[in-house]
Design a protein around this motif. Structure first.
Motif, PDB file in Angstrom:
ATOM      1  N   LEU A   2      74.582  21.609 -84.809  1.00 28.05           N
ATOM      2  CA  LEU A   2      74.315  20.850 -83.584  1.00 28.05           C
ATOM      3  C   LEU A   2      73.101  19.925 -83.744  1.00 28.05           C
ATOM      4  O   LEU A   2      73.093  18.807 -83.225  1.00 28.05           O
TER       5      LEU A   2
ATOM      6  N   GLU B 115      85.458  25.013 -78.723  1.00 30.74           N
ATOM      7  CA  GLU B 115      84.068  24.561 -78.880  1.00 30.74           C
ATOM      8  C   GLU B 115      83.993  23.306 -79.731  1.00 30.74           C
ATOM      9  O   GLU B 115      83.207  22.395 -79.432  1.00 30.74           O
TER      10      GLU B 115
ATOM     11  N   TRP C 138      82.304  19.972 -78.311  1.00 28.04           N
ATOM     12  CA  TRP C 138      81.164  19.326 -78.970  1.00 28.04           C
ATOM     13  C   TRP C 138      81.562  17.991 -79.580  1.00 28.04           C
ATOM     14  O   TRP C 138      80.748  17.060 -79.639  1.00 28.04           O
TER      15      TRP C 138
END
Length: 99
Positions: free
Chosen positions: A42, A67, A71
């Protein structure tokens, strides 16, 4: 032509490399601990590379498919916003230079 035997190998995409080659690659790369860290992925996405880091996200085993989609959309929106902000700053600065 030589009479000596040579040892060669071919690795097709998606196949597992031979053990001796995996050990050599792990020594060179130092393993994949950092690449598999959620926070490291991230951080790279939002601070370093933006949307260019999406392949790193999709290679990571630490994120579920949902996810990864979430993201991926967030990073794409973030990158577009950064480029739009840069466009506005350039337009503003060029506008001041012309006047």
């Amino acid at each position: 032509m030589s009479d000596s035997r040579t040892k060669g190998f071919v690795i097709a995409p998606g196949n597992v490399a031979p053990r001796y080659l995996r050990e050599r690659l792990e020594l060179v790369s130092g393993g994949r601990e950092l690449e598999q860290s959620r926070w490291a992925v991230l951080t790279v996405l939002f601070i370093v590379t933006g949307a260019f880091g999406l392949p790193l996200l999709w290679r990571s085993d630490r994120f579920s498919r949902i996810e990864k989609c979430f993201w991926g959309v967030m990073v794409t929106v973030y990158t577009v916003a950064l480029f739009y902000g840069m466009f506005l700053m350039v337009r503003w600065s060029v506008g001041d230079a012309v006047k």
